[in-house]
Design a protein around this motif. Structure first.
Motif, PDB file in Angstrom:
ATOM      1  N   LYS A   1       0.745  -0.920  -0.241  1.00  0.00           N
ATOM      2  CA  LYS A   1       0.125  -0.198  -0.083  1.00  0.00           C
ATOM      3  C   LYS A   1       0.507   1.209  -0.922  1.00  0.00           C
ATOM      4  O   LYS A   1       0.565   2.335  -0.614  1.00  0.00           O
ATOM      5  N   GLY A   2       1.704   0.994   0.551  1.00  0.00           N
ATOM      6  CA  GLY A   2       2.663   2.607   0.725  1.00  0.00           C
ATOM      7  C   GLY A   2       3.527   2.403  -0.799  1.00  0.00           C
ATOM      8  O   GLY A   2       4.394   3.906  -1.166  1.00  0.00           O
ATOM      9  N   ALA A   3       3.456   1.645  -2.309  1.00  0.00           N
ATOM     10  CA  ALA A   3       4.271   2.227  -2.789  1.00  0.00           C
ATOM     11  C   ALA A   3       3.940   3.193  -3.795  1.00  0.00           C
ATOM     12  O   ALA A   3       4.439   4.573  -4.207  1.00  0.00           O
ATOM     13  N   ILE A   4       2.307   3.284  -3.456  1.00  0.00           N
ATOM     14  CA  ILE A   4       1.935   4.733  -4.151  1.00  0.00           C
ATOM     15  C   ILE A   4       1.930   6.206  -3.583  1.00  0.00           C
ATOM     16  O   ILE A   4       2.938   7.258  -3.845  1.00  0.00           O
ATOM     17  N   ASP A   5       2.286   5.968  -2.450  1.00  0.00           N
ATOM     18  CA  ASP A   5       2.681   7.448  -1.280  1.00  0.00           C
ATOM     19  C   ASP A   5       3.958   8.197  -1.688  1.00  0.00           C
ATOM     20  O   ASP A   5       4.164   8.789  -1.726  1.00  0.00           O
ATOM     21  N   ASP A   6       4.582   6.290  -1.707  1.00  0.00           N
ATOM     22  CA  ASP A   6       5.915   7.199  -2.125  1.00  0.00           C
ATOM     23  C   ASP A   6       7.073   7.309  -3.631  1.00  0.00           C
ATOM     24  O   ASP A   6       7.384   8.352  -3.601  1.00  0.00           O
ATOM     25  N   ALA A   7       5.584   6.535  -4.473  1.00  0.00           N
ATOM     26  CA  ALA A   7       5.954   7.263  -5.942  1.00  0.00           C
ATOM     27  C   ALA A   7       5.457   8.986  -6.367  1.00  0.00           C
ATOM     28  O   ALA A   7       5.970   9.830  -6.465  1.00  0.00           O
ATOM     29  N   ALA A   8       4.282   9.100  -5.214  1.00  0.00           N
ATOM     30  CA  ALA A   8       3.764  10.262  -5.594  1.00  0.00           C
ATOM     31  C   ALA A   8       5.309  11.027  -3.626  1.00  0.00           C
ATOM     32  O   ALA A   8       5.047  12.677  -5.369  1.00  0.00           O
ATOM     33  N   LYS A   9       5.516  11.101  -3.186  1.00  0.00           N
ATOM     34  CA  LYS A   9       6.113  12.219  -2.720  1.00  0.00           C
ATOM     35  C   LYS A   9       7.695  12.024  -3.455  1.00  0.00           C
ATOM     36  O   LYS A   9       7.831  13.715  -3.417  1.00  0.00           O
ATOM     37  N   ASP A  10       8.318  11.165  -4.154  1.00  0.00           N
ATOM     38  CA  ASP A  10       9.043  11.534  -4.995  1.00  0.00           C
ATOM     39  C   ASP A  10       8.581  12.634  -6.592  1.00  0.00           C
ATOM     40  O   ASP A  10       9.431  13.240  -6.473  1.00  0.00           O
ATOM     41  N   LEU A  11       7.360  12.401  -7.434  1.00  0.00           N
ATOM     42  CA  LEU A  11       7.737  12.855  -8.178  1.00  0.00           C
ATOM     43  C   LEU A  11       7.198  14.342  -7.844  1.00  0.00           C
ATOM     44  O   LEU A  11       6.979  15.473  -8.585  1.00  0.00           O
ATOM     45  N   ALA A  12       6.069  14.453  -6.144  1.00  0.00           N
ATOM     46  CA  ALA A  12       6.203  16.010  -6.308  1.00  0.00           C
ATOM     47  C   ALA A  12       7.268  16.239  -5.761  1.00  0.00           C
ATOM     48  O   ALA A  12       7.730  17.968  -6.109  1.00  0.00           O
ATOM     49  N   SER A  13       8.392  15.699  -5.085  1.00  0.00           N
ATOM     50  CA  SER A  13      10.030  16.185  -5.272  1.00  0.00           C
ATOM     51  C   SER A  13      10.413  16.664  -6.545  1.00  0.00           C
ATOM     52  O   SER A  13      11.669  17.422  -7.104  1.00  0.00           O
ATOM     53  N   ILE A  14      10.425  15.986  -7.655  1.00  0.00           N
ATOM     54  CA  ILE A  14      10.708  16.535  -8.768  1.00  0.00           C
ATOM     55  C   ILE A  14      10.734  17.120  -9.192  1.00  0.00           C
ATOM     56  O   ILE A  14      10.953  18.252  -9.743  1.00  0.00           O
ATOM     57  N   THR A  15       8.656  17.199  -9.589  1.00  0.00           N
ATOM     58  CA  THR A  15       7.865  18.655 -10.257  1.00  0.00           C
ATOM     59  C   THR A  15       8.105  19.727  -9.335  1.00  0.00           C
ATOM     60  O   THR A  15       7.647  20.659 -10.122  1.00  0.00           O
ATOM     61  N   GLY A  16       7.547  19.767  -8.155  1.00  0.00           N
ATOM     62  CA  GLY A  16       7.593  20.988  -7.017  1.00  0.00           C
ATOM     63  C   GLY A  16       5.927  20.365  -7.064  1.00  0.00           C
ATOM     64  O   GLY A  16       5.238  22.130  -6.495  1.00  0.00           O
TER      65      GLY A  16
END
Length: 180
Positions: free
Chosen positions: A47-62
């Motif tokens: 379940k935490g995989a989508i949260d980790d991906a969203a956090k990475d994407l947020a840090s990449i794109t701002g």
């Protein structure tokens, strides 16, 4: 304040495209509309995989990503309706030019054995889509905090009516295409 790449577009790219393609009107000259960054996450992961991906994407794109959910249940893929399957961010305006600048100047050259991207990945309507296999090429990602490698798709949407004009636009903007 406008980004460095936007100034390059207005000062160098627009006159070059106008001269090369003999545009009569300034509105015929191709330009960027948006950049869409998409991360798909396999439904079988925890379940935490989508949260980790969203956090990475947020840090990449701002920008905060939108979570994509499955529209239909597919038994062969162990997919339920409404289950989160990915996240995406749409960038426009200044954020789009800043992301494009960081992508071209710092991130793509960090790919191991990088010789340029294929110029054959256009969709026929002037849009270019390519995949990145690992999120660690972005300097915003801290390598110690990565739990799993995650790829992403980047789509550059332009107003170009065909692939030739879009290719010229991206080349003039400094996009690294592989030579034949």
């Amino acid at each position: 304040m406008k980004s460095r790449l936007y100034k390059k577009y207005t000062d160098e790219v627009v006159p070059a495209l106008k001269a090369k393609h003999n545009f009569q009107n300034v509105h015929q000259i191709p330009k960027f509309v948006k950049i869409v960054v998409n991360m798909g996450v396999p439904a079988s992961l925890e379940k935490g995989a989508i949260d980790d991906a969203a956090k990475d994407l947020a840090s990449i794109t701002g920008r905060k990503p939108v979570i994509s959910k499955a529209k239909k249940a597919v038994a062969n893929f162990k997919l339920r309706e409404g289950q989160p399957i990915g996240c995406r961010v749409t960038l426009r305006g200044d954020a789009m030019f800043e992301f494009f600048d960081r992508l071209v100047a710092t991130s793509l050259p960090r790919i191991r054995d990088f010789r340029g991207l294929s110029p054959r990945k256009f969709d026929g309507r002037g849009n270019y889509t390519f995949g990145i296999a690992d999120q660690s090429i972005f300097p915003e990602i801290e390598l110690e905090k990565i739990k799993r490698t995650q790829g992403m798709d980047v789509t550059i949407v332009t107003t170009a009516p065909n692939d030739v004009q879009a290719l010229d636009l991206l080349k003039l903007m400094g996009f690294p295409f592989a030579e034949k």
